[in-house]
Each structure stands twice: as structure tokens, then as C-alpha cells.
Design a protein around this motif. Structure first.
Motif, PDB file in Angstrom:
ATOM      1  N   VAL A 114      -6.483   2.691   1.659  1.00 16.29           N
ATOM      2  CA  VAL A 114      -6.976   1.712   0.690  1.00 16.29           C
ATOM      3  C   VAL A 114      -7.777   0.644   1.415  1.00 16.29           C
ATOM      4  CG1 VAL A 114      -6.322   0.060  -1.084  1.00 16.29           C
ATOM      5  CG2 VAL A 114      -4.961   2.134  -0.757  1.00 16.29           C
ATOM      6  N   ALA A 115      -7.236   0.184   2.550  1.00 18.84           N
ATOM      7  CA  ALA A 115      -7.916  -0.855   3.308  1.00 18.84           C
ATOM      8  C   ALA A 115      -9.298  -0.383   3.729  1.00 18.84           C
ATOM      9  CB  ALA A 115      -7.087  -1.227   4.531  1.00 18.84           C
ATOM     10  N   LYS A 116      -9.351   0.883   4.170  1.00 17.23           N
ATOM     11  CA  LYS A 116     -10.609   1.426   4.658  1.00 17.23           C
ATOM     12  C   LYS A 116     -11.601   1.624   3.513  1.00 17.23           C
ATOM     13  CE  LYS A 116      -9.588   4.578   7.699  1.00 17.23           C
ATOM     14  NZ  LYS A 116      -9.255   6.008   7.893  1.00 17.23           N
ATOM     15  N   GLU A 117     -11.108   2.299   2.458  1.00 18.70           N
ATOM     16  CA  GLU A 117     -12.038   2.684   1.402  1.00 18.70           C
ATOM     17  C   GLU A 117     -12.439   1.513   0.504  1.00 18.70           C
ATOM     18  OE1 GLU A 117     -10.185   6.068  -0.427  1.00 18.70           O
ATOM     19  OE2 GLU A 117     -10.343   7.165   1.476  1.00 18.70           O
ATOM     20  N   GLN A 118     -11.520   0.579   0.275  1.00 14.34           N
ATOM     21  CA  GLN A 118     -11.852  -0.541  -0.612  1.00 14.34           C
ATOM     22  C   GLN A 118     -12.326  -1.750   0.190  1.00 14.34           C
ATOM     23  OE1 GLN A 118     -11.946   0.060  -3.701  1.00 14.34           O
ATOM     24  NE2 GLN A 118     -10.820   1.989  -3.740  1.00 14.34           N
ATOM     25  N   ASN A 119     -12.338  -1.580   1.515  1.00 14.26           N
ATOM     26  CA  ASN A 119     -12.834  -2.664   2.354  1.00 14.26           C
ATOM     27  C   ASN A 119     -12.052  -3.957   2.174  1.00 14.26           C
ATOM     28  OD1 ASN A 119     -14.537  -3.237   4.361  1.00 14.26           O
ATOM     29  ND2 ASN A 119     -16.423  -2.904   3.176  1.00 14.26           N
ATOM     30  N   LEU A 120     -10.740  -3.845   2.220  1.00 14.96           N
ATOM     31  CA  LEU A 120      -9.891  -5.029   2.038  1.00 14.96           C
ATOM     32  C   LEU A 120      -9.248  -5.418   3.355  1.00 14.96           C
ATOM     33  CD1 LEU A 120      -8.092  -4.145  -1.340  1.00 14.96           C
ATOM     34  CD2 LEU A 120      -9.775  -5.949  -0.962  1.00 14.96           C
ATOM     35  N   LYS A 121      -9.183  -6.728   3.596  1.00 15.53           N
ATOM     36  CA  LYS A 121      -8.541  -7.229   4.803  1.00 15.53           C
ATOM     37  C   LYS A 121      -7.395  -8.151   4.411  1.00 15.53           C
ATOM     38  CE  LYS A 121     -12.280  -9.218   6.258  1.00 15.53           C
ATOM     39  NZ  LYS A 121     -13.255  -8.809   5.234  1.00 15.53           N
ATOM     40  N   VAL A 122      -6.568  -8.460   5.375  1.00 13.00           N
ATOM     41  CA  VAL A 122      -5.511  -9.428   5.115  1.00 13.00           C
ATOM     42  C   VAL A 122      -6.172 -10.753   4.728  1.00 13.00           C
ATOM     43  CG1 VAL A 122      -3.614 -10.737   6.132  1.00 13.00           C
ATOM     44  CG2 VAL A 122      -3.896  -8.324   6.699  1.00 13.00           C
ATOM     45  N   GLY A 123      -5.667 -11.352   3.620  1.00 16.03           N
ATOM     46  CA  GLY A 123      -6.236 -12.621   3.167  1.00 16.03           C
ATOM     47  C   GLY A 123      -7.190 -12.452   2.001  1.00 16.03           C
ATOM     48  N   ASP A 124      -7.696 -11.184   1.814  1.00 18.18           N
ATOM     49  CA  ASP A 124      -8.596 -10.945   0.686  1.00 18.18           C
ATOM     50  C   ASP A 124      -7.831 -11.033  -0.626  1.00 18.18           C
ATOM     51  OD1 ASP A 124     -10.545 -10.569   2.440  1.00 18.18           O
ATOM     52  OD2 ASP A 124     -10.788  -8.408   2.147  1.00 18.18           O
ATOM     53  N   THR A 125      -8.549 -11.316  -1.696  1.00 14.76           N
ATOM     54  CA  THR A 125      -7.924 -11.297  -3.013  1.00 14.76           C
ATOM     55  C   THR A 125      -8.656 -10.300  -3.901  1.00 14.76           C
ATOM     56  OG1 THR A 125      -9.338 -13.082  -3.729  1.00 14.76           O
ATOM     57  CG2 THR A 125      -7.142 -13.693  -2.940  1.00 14.76           C
ATOM     58  N   PHE A 126      -7.936  -9.769  -4.896  1.00 18.51           N
ATOM     59  CA  PHE A 126      -8.569  -8.841  -5.840  1.00 18.51           C
ATOM     60  C   PHE A 126      -7.843  -8.919  -7.169  1.00 18.51           C
ATOM     61  CE2 PHE A 126      -5.305  -6.485  -3.590  1.00 18.51           C
ATOM     62  CZ  PHE A 126      -4.653  -5.791  -4.599  1.00 18.51           C
ATOM     63  N   PHE A 127      -8.509  -8.466  -8.213  1.00 17.65           N
ATOM     64  CA  PHE A 127      -7.898  -8.420  -9.536  1.00 17.65           C
ATOM     65  C   PHE A 127      -7.469  -7.001  -9.855  1.00 17.65           C
ATOM     66  CE2 PHE A 127     -10.730 -12.130  -9.937  1.00 17.65           C
ATOM     67  CZ  PHE A 127      -9.764 -13.079 -10.273  1.00 17.65           C
ATOM     68  N   GLY A 128      -6.279  -6.869 -10.429  1.00 20.49           N
ATOM     69  CA  GLY A 128      -5.825  -5.558 -10.882  1.00 20.49           C
ATOM     70  C   GLY A 128      -6.434  -5.260 -12.230  1.00 20.49           C
ATOM     71  N   GLY A 129      -6.538  -3.962 -12.543  1.00 24.42           N
ATOM     72  CA  GLY A 129      -7.050  -3.569 -13.843  1.00 24.42           C
ATOM     73  C   GLY A 129      -5.970  -2.826 -14.596  1.00 24.42           C
ATOM     74  N   HIS A 130      -6.065  -2.834 -15.890  1.00 25.78           N
ATOM     75  CA  HIS A 130      -5.033  -2.182 -16.662  1.00 25.78           C
ATOM     76  C   HIS A 130      -5.255  -0.683 -16.727  1.00 25.78           C
ATOM     77  CE1 HIS A 130      -1.616  -2.602 -19.203  1.00 25.78           C
ATOM     78  NE2 HIS A 130      -2.122  -1.657 -19.980  1.00 25.78           N
ATOM     79  N   GLY A 131      -4.175   0.072 -16.693  1.00 24.15           N
ATOM     80  CA  GLY A 131      -4.287   1.521 -16.724  1.00 24.15           C
ATOM     81  C   GLY A 131      -4.123   2.083 -15.318  1.00 24.15           C
ATOM     82  N   LEU A 132      -4.339   3.393 -15.186  1.00 25.54           N
ATOM     83  CA  LEU A 132      -4.054   4.013 -13.902  1.00 25.54           C
ATOM     84  C   LEU A 132      -5.289   4.542 -13.187  1.00 25.54           C
ATOM     85  CD1 LEU A 132      -0.813   5.900 -14.834  1.00 25.54           C
ATOM     86  CD2 LEU A 132      -1.040   3.853 -13.445  1.00 25.54           C
ATOM     87  N   THR A 133      -6.384   4.654 -13.901  1.00 19.58           N
ATOM     88  CA  THR A 133      -7.520   5.284 -13.254  1.00 19.58           C
ATOM     89  C   THR A 133      -8.761   4.409 -13.210  1.00 19.58           C
ATOM     90  OG1 THR A 133      -7.884   6.365 -15.362  1.00 19.58           O
ATOM     91  CG2 THR A 133      -6.883   7.681 -13.623  1.00 19.58           C
ATOM     92  N   GLU A 134      -9.040   3.690 -14.279  1.00 22.52           N
ATOM     93  CA  GLU A 134     -10.304   2.971 -14.291  1.00 22.52           C
ATOM     94  C   GLU A 134     -10.078   1.472 -14.322  1.00 22.52           C
ATOM     95  OE1 GLU A 134     -13.303   4.563 -17.186  1.00 22.52           O
ATOM     96  OE2 GLU A 134     -11.667   5.995 -17.438  1.00 22.52           O
ATOM     97  N   MET A 135     -11.101   0.791 -13.875  1.00 26.16           N
ATOM     98  CA  MET A 135     -11.029  -0.670 -13.921  1.00 26.16           C
ATOM     99  C   MET A 135     -11.509  -1.155 -15.263  1.00 26.16           C
ATOM    100  SD  MET A 135      -9.874  -2.156 -11.301  1.00 26.16           S
ATOM    101  CE  MET A 135     -10.561  -3.765 -10.967  1.00 26.16           C
ATOM    102  N   LYS A 136     -10.665  -0.989 -16.276  1.00 25.37           N
ATOM    103  CA  LYS A 136     -11.077  -1.647 -17.515  1.00 25.37           C
ATOM    104  C   LYS A 136     -10.020  -2.690 -17.819  1.00 25.37           C
ATOM    105  CE  LYS A 136      -9.155   2.312 -19.989  1.00 25.37           C
ATOM    106  NZ  LYS A 136      -9.442   3.470 -20.784  1.00 25.37           N
TER     107      LYS A 136
END
Lengths: 209, 419
Positions: B145-167
Motif C-alpha cells: 500500500v505504501a509503495k503503490e499509494q505513495n504514502l509515508k508516515v505522517g501522510d493523511t488520507f480520506f477513506g471512502g465508503h464501500g470496498l472497491t471504489e472511492m465514492k
């Protein structure tokens, strides 16, 4: 060089051929004459170790041909006997040089490209050394088969009806080449034929009845 | 001229025949390679991910679906279970360790899993960077996940509802990455782990984390009164809290016989055994795999016959060639080995191309695979492939042996006299 003693061969059909004893000395050039069906090819096959006679002894040099094992006989043939067949037949998937190298390999000799070029040159076939068999004319093919027969400097050169499918001019040329090459390579020559045009070129004749 | 050169040249003097033979063998080997690699990798994945989990408890529904969603994170969850009921099970003497899961959100298709610290020991997780999650809205992410989503410690992100898409993003609450896991070679490489409370918080207006649910999303969007009422209920009360499922490790083997039965009969939940369901899943896939396998074997058989026919037919044309070779000093054994060599060369090339093809196809499939959990890898080589290579060589020898024996036996004097 060649000596056959009381050789006879019985075909599976029951037909039997008897061959008169024959003595050939080193370096001689012989004509083997006979009508078709008189057993020329059979005798040539016996002489070259391709066909085991029912009776009799065949010696090439000091070697009793049919006392050798099948594998040794094949190797002996490859090294000591060069054969030119009536129809020039080369391996189609290989070019001229490769066909000649093949003859060296099968005889168990190291590949020698210089020797290949030397032989091709002596037969005026050097420009065609990279050509494939299907690109050559009948006459050119016949030259290459002669080259293949002498490539390993055999002690015995045998030709089976080498002129029968050729016109007068080419027949004469092939015959001259055979004689020339056998002299050049110090090989004893035996030419089997029923072709009357060939007769005058030889003094020594073995006739099959 | 080595025997190899002679055979090689002869094969390619008829390029179409050679290509057809190679194609058939490559096709058969290719299918077998794909099957071999895929089934090995799937089996391996299934085994690795369910290694220490004896039982999964979740809402009633398909047991296979429960296993797929809670262990492999592939399918949708069966629903939710009340926390009170789940807690009772967690205290059961048969249970050594119970890990609650709350699913329902994702980040760019990566599943967000709400759980507690038992999850860490269950999977033996190690950190590459940072810390494990502690407070709500803290997240520890898998190595991929870190590699593919380009996330580092300290980064923030929003979760999306559901299991597959960001809607339907949960814009009110941002997750903060507090740690990154070492690559574990299992499903956790592709997960975002957080506290259960985070998932609850995301869904405060709905009170419970839910699995799927277009219906809920719809109603959520429309602001249906049903949810409104529910929101008004005091959501800090435990009675309203829900889990998606429980991963359970038994204390003793005795539990295998008693515990699942107890869950299924006395509670409103269902228990599913990963081992049983994986076996069932595999027996379902197995029919297809078997069929394909026989298909591939059939193709190999046809390939063998094709090589045989090819060599056998060319032998007729080549009998004079072979006789000439004998007059040039080649022994019978040499001719035999020349023909065998031709069979071997054809099948060896075919097999190697086939194995390469199989790996390529698998890699291509994996590029199109959406689920990162079941992702296959075409670049992994396994030792069973040597058996494929050996089988290919065996086919070459078998197909060539009859023509080779004929070449060995041929009467050269007769062949030469005929022409």
C-alpha cells in the motif's frame, strides 16, 4: 588394391550372381562394363561394403571388408572409399561447403575448410561454395558429388554410371574429371557403366556377362 | 558439421512444419504452465493467509463468502454481528485469541480494516517504519500500500465508503499514517489497519460499519429517516456497536468439534472454518483446472503425433539422403541419433517457448487483476516446471523413436539401387 575371390551373391528372390575373381593394383583406372541388370550395381555395393556377399572374400588394400564390424566398415568406407552415383545427390538442407564438410565429419575426420576450397577449386566450383543444391545445374551437381567423393583423399574412387544421364559433352567432361581427380588424389578408379562413349577412355576392363 | 548442426539445418529446411510442431507443443506447455503456476500460487496464498486462523465468526450467510471477505479480503462481508454477542464468544474458554474486524471502507480500492492489537500477534506483523495504530484515525499500512499509494508516515488520507471504489468519501475525518509494515508476503501487505473506533467514527451517523451496501449508501445520501432515527439513538452505547466478523484461534483441538456447532446453533451468527471452505473452494475451481489440464495434455498428445508424422514422412523423402550419409561413413547409430535429435530439438524449443508463454500470460493476467489480494505473479519460477521440460523432452524422444529405428534399420544398398 582391390581383390575379390570367388564372390557370389544370391538375391532374396533366389537369383544368383557369380563374379569372376578380380585383381586391381594401386593407382589403376578400370572400367566395369556390363548391360543393365548384369549386376554392376550389386558388385559396386559389394566392393564398397554396402552389401554383404553370400560367398567370397573382398579385400581393399590389406583390409578384409566383411570381417569388419558394421560401425568400423562405415568408418572405413568414409575414409578410404569415395563414391560417385549415377544421380548427383546432395543433402538439400545444406549448402555446397557444408555438404563437403559433412563428408569429412561422417568419415570421422576434422573439418578442413581449406581442403574443401582446394577441391572445389580443382573442379571449378569455388564460386558456388555457398550455393544450395537446388540452385545448381545437373552438371554442376555432378561436379560437387565428385568433389565430395575425393574430399577425404580416398584410396579408391568408385563411380556408378556417372555419365548415363549426361549429354556427350558433359559425359566426356565428367569422365575427364574423374580420371584427373583420381590421379590428383592418388586414388584407384573404377567406373561402372554400360555407356559405350566411355569405353575408349580406359584400357583396363572388367566385363560382366 | 556436428550432429546438432545437421539436425538443426534439416528441421529448418521445412520451416512451416517445424513451426507447426513447435506451436502445438508451446501451446500445450503454455496452458500447463499457467495452470501449474496459478494453482500453486493460489494454494500458497490461501494457506499463508489462513495459517493461524481456526475459525471465522460472522453474520449468517454463505460461509465461503465469510471466509473470502474476512481472511482473503476478496468478497463482500455477509453483514455485521452485534458486539455484545461477539464479546461473549471472545470470552469463551475454548478461545485462545479472538480478533474483531470492522470492514466497510476503502482508500483507492485498498481495504481499511478496523481491528485491535490482537491482529498484530495473530499475523506476526513487524514494522518497517513508525508505529502501530493506537488512537482512532491512526493507520498502519501494508508494504504494498505504501509503495503503490505513495504514502509515508505522517501522510493523511480520506477513506471512502464501500470496498472497491472511492465514492462517498468520509471528508469529515482524515486518517493519519503512523506506521508502515514490513513486507509480510500475505494479505496484510495490501491492507490499511486501524482501530475499530476509527471505522465506527466514520460511520457515526450510521452507527455501525457496514459491509456493502449500495442500499445503505443510497439511503445515507437521501438522508432516509431510518438512519436519522438510528443516529439519534445514543451511539456510544455498546449495544449498538457492531463488528463485521471475528477471527478465532482455538485453545485446544477439542474446540474443533464443539465450538462451531455451538456458534451455529445457539447464536444468531455463523462459524466457518477456513480450512474447510478453502478445500471446498478448491474443489469447485478444481473441476475447471482438471478440464483445462486434460485439454492441455490432449494438445501435447496431438503435438507428439504431429512431430511423429512429420519425422516419419520426412524419413520417406530422406531415405536417399540417409543412405548417402551411410556411404559417407555415418554409422547406423549416427543416423538413429540424428533423428532422435531432431525430435528433441523441436520439442525442447516448443517447451521452452511454452513455459515462457505461460509466465507471460500469467503476468498479463495479473496486470488486469483488480483484487490485489489474489494477485498472481508471472515472474516466479517453480521447480515443477522442470517436470514440464522433462515431459517435453520425453515426448520428443517418444515421437522420434520409431522413425529413428527405421533409419537405423534401413537397407542402404536397396535404397541406392532403386534410384
Amino acid at each position: 588394391m582391390i581383390s575379390i575371390q570367388s564372390v557370389s551373391h544370391q538375391y532374396t528372390s533366389g537369383h544368383q550372381l557369380q563374379f569372376a575373381d578380380w585383381q586391381v593394383n594401386n593407382g589403376e583406372q578400370w572400367l566395369l562394363l556390363g548391360q543393365s541388370g548384369s549386376g554392376k550395381t550389386t558388385l559396386l555395393h559389394i566392393l564398397t561394403g554396402l552389401l554383404t556377399p553370400t560367398h567370397g572374400k573382398v579385400k581393399i588394400g590389406d583390409t578384409d571388408l566383411y570381417s569388419l564390424s558394421s560401425k568400423k566398415l562405415d568408418a572405413f568406407r568414409g575414409q578410404q572409399i569415395g563414391i560417385v552415383f549415377q544421380k548427383p545427390h546432395l543433402i538439400k538442407s545444406l549448402n555446397i561447403t557444408e555438404n563437403l564438410l559433412l563428408a569429412q565429419s561422417f568419415a570421422g575426420l576434422p573439418n578442413n575448410k581449406k581442403r574443401v576450397e582446394e577441391v572445389l577449386d580443382s573442379l571449378n566450383m569455388l564460386p558456388k561454395k555457398n550455393a544450395y543444391p537446388q540452385e545448381l545445374s545437373q552438371g554442376q551437381l555432378q561436379r560437387v558429388t565428385i568433389a565430395r567423393a575425393v574430399i577425404n583423399k580416398p584410396t579408391l574412387l568408385i563411380a556408378d554410371e556417372p555419365t548415363s544421364s549426361l549429354d556427350d559433352k558433359n559425359a566426356e567432361a565428367v569422365l575427364a574429371l574423374l580420371k584427373e581427380q583420381s590421379t590428383l588424389n592418388q586414388a584407384t578408379l573404377v567406373v561402372a557403366t554400360h555407356d559405350k562413349r566411355v569405353k575408349d577412355a580406359f584400357t583396363l576392363t572388367y566385363t560382366l556377362s | 558439421m556436428s550432429p546438432f548442426q545437421i539436425s538443426w539445418k534439416n528441421i529448418w529446411s521445412k520451416p512451416l512444419n517445424a513451426a507447426l510442431n513447435i506451436l502445438l507443443i508451446a501451446f500445450g506447455t503454455g496452458i500447463l504452465t499457467v495452470l501449474l503456476l496459478a494453482s500453486t500460487q493460489i494454494e500458497d496464498k490461501l494457506a499463508k493467509n489462513s495459517k493461524d486462523i481456526d475459525l471465522v465468526v460472522g453474520a449468517k450467510g454463505s460461509p465461503l463468502q465469510l471466509i473470502l471477505s474476512s481472511i482473503y479480503y476478496i468478497d463482500f462481508p455477509t453483514g455485521n454481528i452485534p458486539m455484545n454477542e461477539a464479546k461473549k464468544l471472545m470470552r469463551n474458554p475454548f478461545v485462545k485469541r479472538a480478533v474483531p474486524l470492522a470492514l466497510g471502507d476503502n482508500y483507492n480500492g485498498v481495504r481499511i480494516v478496523g481491528t485491535d492489537s490482537n491482529y498484530i500477534s495473530l499475523y506476526g506483523l513487524k514494522l518497517q517504519n513508525g508505529n502501530f495504530w493506537k488512537a482512532d484515525l491512526e493507520a498502519t499500512i501494508g508494504a504494498n500500500v505504501a509503495k503503490e499509494q505513495n504514502l509515508k508516515v505522517g501522510d493523511t488520507f480520506f477513506g471512502g465508503h464501500g470496498l472497491t471504489e472511492m465514492k462517498d468519501e468520509h471528508k469529515d475525518h482524515a486518517y493519519k499514517v503512523v506506521g508502515i509494515l514490513e513486507p509480510q508476503q500475505n494479505v496484510t501487505d495490501n491492507l490499511i489497519l486501524t482501530a475499530i473506533g476509527s471505522v465506527w467514527k466514520m460511520h457515526e451517523e450510521e452507527v455501525f460499519p457496514h459491509a456493502d451496501d449500495t442500499e445503505l449508501i443510497k439511503s445515507h445520501k437521501n438522508g432516509t429517516p431510518y438512519h436519522g432515527e438510528k443516529t439519534e439513538a445514543d451511539h456510544s452505547h455498546d449495544e449498538d456497536r457492531e463488528f463485521t466478523s471475528l477471527l478465532i484461534q482455538y485453545r485446544s483441538p477439542m474446540a474443533v468439534a464443539m465450538f462451531p456447532q455451538m456458534v451455529n446453533q445457539t447464536t444468531n451468527m455463523q462459524a466457518a472454518s477456513p480450512a474447510q471452505e478453502s478445500t471446498r473452494l478448491f474443489s469447485l475451481i478444481g473441476v475447471g483446472v482438471d478440464t483445462l489440464q486434460w485439454f492441455a495434455v490432449l494438445i501435447m498428445l496431438i503435438a507428439a503425433i504431429s512431430v511423429f508424422v512429420n519425422l516419419y514422412n520426412s524419413l520417406k523423402e530422406r531415405s536417399y539422403d540417409l543412405a548417402i550419409m551411410r556411404t559417407l561413413g555415418a554409422s547406423k547409430g549416427k543416423l538413429f541419433s540424428l533423428i532422435i535429435l531432431e525430435g528433441l530439438i523441436l520439442t525442447l524449443i516448443g517447451t521452452i517457448i511454452g513455459i515462457a508463454l505461460g509466465h507471460g500470460i500469467l503476468q498479463l493476467i495479473s496486470n488486469y487483476q483488480e483484487s490485489s489480494q489474489a494477485k498472481m505473479n508471472g515472474l516466479i519460477f517453480i521447480k515443477e516446471e522442470f517436470y514440464l521440460l522433462a515431459a517435453g523432452l520425453a515426448i520428443g524422444i517418444v515421437a522420434a523413436v520409431i522413425p529413428a529405428v527405421q533409419a537405423y534399420r534401413s537397407n542402404i544398398s536397396k535404397i541406392l539401387a532403386k534410384n
